[in-house]
Design a protein around this motif. Sequence first.
Motif, PDB file in Angstrom:
ATOM      1  N   UNK A  73       0.836  -1.215   0.000  1.00  0.00           N
ATOM      2  CA  UNK A  73       0.000   0.000   0.000  1.00  0.00           C
ATOM      3  C   UNK A  73       0.865   1.258   0.000  1.00  0.00           C
ATOM      4  N   UNK A  74       1.967   1.219   0.738  1.00  0.00           N
ATOM      5  CA  UNK A  74       2.859   2.388   0.795  1.00  0.00           C
ATOM      6  C   UNK A  74       3.598   2.577  -0.528  1.00  0.00           C
ATOM      7  N   UNK A  75       4.029   1.452  -1.135  1.00  0.00           N
ATOM      8  CA  UNK A  75       4.706   1.547  -2.430  1.00  0.00           C
ATOM      9  C   UNK A  75       3.744   2.089  -3.477  1.00  0.00           C
ATOM     10  N   UNK A  76       2.504   1.561  -3.463  1.00  0.00           N
ATOM     11  CA  UNK A  76       1.499   2.020  -4.423  1.00  0.00           C
ATOM     12  C   UNK A  76       1.159   3.487  -4.189  1.00  0.00           C
ATOM     13  N   UNK A  77       1.120   3.865  -2.904  1.00  0.00           N
ATOM     14  CA  UNK A  77       0.804   5.264  -2.559  1.00  0.00           C
ATOM     15  C   UNK A  77       1.826   6.220  -3.179  1.00  0.00           C
ATOM     16  N   UNK A  78       3.094   5.850  -3.086  1.00  0.00           N
ATOM     17  CA  UNK A  78       4.146   6.740  -3.600  1.00  0.00           C
ATOM     18  C   UNK A  78       4.132   6.821  -5.118  1.00  0.00           C
ATOM     19  N   UNK A  79       3.572   5.795  -5.786  1.00  0.00           N
ATOM     20  CA  UNK A  79       3.564   5.783  -7.248  1.00  0.00           C
ATOM     21  C   UNK A  79       2.205   6.152  -7.827  1.00  0.00           C
ATOM     22  N   UNK A  80       1.252   6.488  -6.959  1.00  0.00           N
ATOM     23  CA  UNK A  80      -0.069   6.885  -7.443  1.00  0.00           C
ATOM     24  C   UNK A  80      -0.001   8.269  -8.066  1.00  0.00           C
ATOM     25  N   UNK A  81      -0.607   8.380  -9.246  1.00  0.00           N
ATOM     26  CA  UNK A  81      -0.605   9.696  -9.907  1.00  0.00           C
ATOM     27  C   UNK A  81      -1.401  10.679  -9.062  1.00  0.00           C
ATOM     28  N   UNK A  82      -0.866  11.820  -8.864  1.00  0.00           N
ATOM     29  CA  UNK A  82      -1.546  12.850  -8.080  1.00  0.00           C
ATOM     30  C   UNK A  82      -1.047  12.956  -6.659  1.00  0.00           C
ATOM     31  N   UNK A  83      -0.300  11.924  -6.182  1.00  0.00           N
ATOM     32  CA  UNK A  83       0.168  11.967  -4.790  1.00  0.00           C
ATOM     33  C   UNK A  83       1.145  13.129  -4.578  1.00  0.00           C
ATOM     34  N   UNK A  84       2.207  13.142  -5.392  1.00  0.00           N
ATOM     35  CA  UNK A  84       3.213  14.174  -5.187  1.00  0.00           C
ATOM     36  C   UNK A  84       2.685  15.552  -5.572  1.00  0.00           C
ATOM     37  N   UNK A  85       1.807  15.594  -6.616  1.00  0.00           N
ATOM     38  CA  UNK A  85       1.241  16.895  -7.009  1.00  0.00           C
ATOM     39  C   UNK A  85       0.420  17.479  -5.861  1.00  0.00           C
ATOM     40  N   UNK A  86      -0.478  16.667  -5.274  1.00  0.00           N
ATOM     41  CA  UNK A  86      -1.321  17.186  -4.194  1.00  0.00           C
ATOM     42  C   UNK A  86      -0.502  17.515  -2.953  1.00  0.00           C
ATOM     43  N   UNK A  87       0.528  16.699  -2.689  1.00  0.00           N
ATOM     44  CA  UNK A  87       1.358  16.946  -1.507  1.00  0.00           C
ATOM     45  C   UNK A  87       2.107  18.282  -1.633  1.00  0.00           C
ATOM     46  N   UNK A  88       2.753  18.460  -2.791  1.00  0.00           N
ATOM     47  CA  UNK A  88       3.516  19.702  -2.962  1.00  0.00           C
ATOM     48  C   UNK A  88       2.596  20.910  -3.148  1.00  0.00           C
ATOM     49  N   UNK A  89       1.383  20.689  -3.670  1.00  0.00           N
ATOM     50  CA  UNK A  89       0.420  21.791  -3.757  1.00  0.00           C
ATOM     51  C   UNK A  89       0.038  22.279  -2.357  1.00  0.00           C
ATOM     52  N   UNK A  90      -0.273  21.344  -1.465  1.00  0.00           N
ATOM     53  CA  UNK A  90      -0.608  21.738  -0.091  1.00  0.00           C
ATOM     54  C   UNK A  90       0.580  22.400   0.585  1.00  0.00           C
ATOM     55  N   UNK A  91       1.778  21.884   0.311  1.00  0.00           N
ATOM     56  CA  UNK A  91       2.974  22.475   0.908  1.00  0.00           C
ATOM     57  C   UNK A  91       3.187  23.903   0.397  1.00  0.00           C
ATOM     58  N   UNK A  92       2.964  24.102  -0.909  1.00  0.00           N
ATOM     59  CA  UNK A  92       3.137  25.448  -1.474  1.00  0.00           C
ATOM     60  C   UNK A  92       2.099  26.414  -0.901  1.00  0.00           C
ATOM     61  N   UNK A  93       0.870  25.947  -0.786  1.00  0.00           N
ATOM     62  CA  UNK A  93      -0.180  26.800  -0.224  1.00  0.00           C
ATOM     63  C   UNK A  93       0.121  27.145   1.234  1.00  0.00           C
ATOM     64  N   UNK A  94       0.714  26.187   1.959  1.00  0.00           N
ATOM     65  CA  UNK A  94       1.078  26.463   3.354  1.00  0.00           C
ATOM     66  C   UNK A  94       2.142  27.554   3.424  1.00  0.00           C
ATOM     67  N   UNK A  95       3.129  27.480   2.529  1.00  0.00           N
ATOM     68  CA  UNK A  95       4.187  28.504   2.519  1.00  0.00           C
ATOM     69  C   UNK A  95       3.600  29.870   2.160  1.00  0.00           C
ATOM     70  N   UNK A  96       2.715  29.912   1.163  1.00  0.00           N
ATOM     71  CA  UNK A  96       2.097  31.182   0.782  1.00  0.00           C
ATOM     72  C   UNK A  96       1.242  31.742   1.922  1.00  0.00           C
ATOM     73  N   UNK A  97       0.528  30.858   2.611  1.00  0.00           N
ATOM     74  CA  UNK A  97      -0.295  31.311   3.753  1.00  0.00           C
ATOM     75  C   UNK A  97       0.582  31.867   4.870  1.00  0.00           C
ATOM     76  N   UNK A  98       1.701  31.212   5.121  1.00  0.00           N
ATOM     77  CA  UNK A  98       2.623  31.686   6.166  1.00  0.00           C
ATOM     78  C   UNK A  98       3.169  33.069   5.803  1.00  0.00           C
ATOM     79  N   UNK A  99       3.575  33.236   4.540  1.00  0.00           N
ATOM     80  CA  UNK A  99       4.118  34.533   4.120  1.00  0.00           C
ATOM     81  C   UNK A  99       3.055  35.625   4.232  1.00  0.00           C
ATOM     82  N   UNK A 100       1.821  35.318   3.781  1.00  0.00           N
ATOM     83  CA  UNK A 100       0.744  36.309   3.887  1.00  0.00           C
ATOM     84  C   UNK A 100       0.460  36.655   5.349  1.00  0.00           C
ATOM     85  N   UNK A 101       0.463  35.651   6.204  1.00  0.00           N
ATOM     86  CA  UNK A 101       0.196  35.891   7.628  1.00  0.00           C
ATOM     87  C   UNK A 101       1.267  36.792   8.234  1.00  0.00           C
TER      88      UNK A 101
END
Length: 275
Positions: free
Chosen positions: A60-88
Motif C-alpha cells: 500500500x505504501x509503495x502504491x501510494x508513492x507511485x499513485x498519480x496525483x500523490x506528489x502533485x497534491x502533496x507539494x500543492x498543499x505544501x506550497x499553499x502552506x508557505x504562501x499562507x505563512x508569508x501572507x500571515x
Amino acid sequence: MSATTSAVSVPTGATRVRKPRLGLSSTIILILAAIFFLVPLIMTGIFSLWEGGNTYGFSAYVLMLHTSGFWYSFFLSLRLAVETILLSFVLLVPAMIFVHLKAPQLRPLFEFISTLPFVIPAIALIDGLTTLYTGPSWLISTPNYLVIPYFFLALPYGFRALDVGLMTLDVKTLTEAGQSLGAGWGRIIFLLLLPNLTTALIGATLLTLTIVMGEFTFASVLLFHTFAVFINDTGQNAITEAAALSLFSFVITWLFMLGVLLTGRRNAATVGGAH
C-alpha cells in the motif's frame, strides 16, 4: 572529623527539589488517553499493511508513492502552506507590533477578530468569500485562491503565537533604543524585534503548516485537489492506500507539532535561565 562532616553536610535552609508524583487517578486518565489516541493509529497502521487474507506487507505504501496525483497534491498543499505563512507574516507582524506599541487599547478588538474563525462555519466562510472577493484569473481560478480562507483559518493560532511573543518583549524600550541610535522602522523591525520573536514565528509557522496540510472542507468545496482531498478520493477506491495516506499525514502533522513543542520548551528554558 567533625569539621569535615560539617563542611559536607547539607545547609539547614536548603530545600530538596522533589519530582511531582502522579496520583492513581491521574495515571488512569493518562492510560485511558493513551489508549484512546494510540489504538486507532495502531489499528490503522496494521490495516494499511494488510494485503488480503493473512498476508501483510508494504504494498500500500509503495502504491501510494507511485499513485498519480500523490506528489502533485502533496507539494500543492505544501506550497499553499508557505504562501499562507508569508501572507500571515506580512499582514500580522506589522499589525501586532503597531498594536503593542502604539494602540494597546485595540488589542481586545484584534483578539476578538482573531477568534471569529472558530465560530464561523467553514461553509459560511467559503460562501462569503466567493460572493465578496473577485480578482484576476491567476488568483480566482487557481489554487492560490485557497490562501485567503487558509489565512483566516490560521489567524487564531498565528495571532496567539505572535501576541505571546510580543508580550514577553519590552517593545517600547527596544524601539526607543533603536531610534536613539538612528535606526529607522525597517531596521528596528528586522534587526531588533524579529530576532527576538524567532520562537513565536517558528510556532506560528508550524501551526499554520499543520492546519493547511490537513484542511479539507475549503479545497473540496472549491474543487481544488489538495493533499487532504487526495486522501479522501483515494479512500473511495483503495481503502488500504487511504489508511497508509492517513498514517503518512498523521506523521507529518505530529512532526510539525513536535517542532512546536520543542520550540516552546526551548523558549521556556531560555526564560527560566534568564540571564
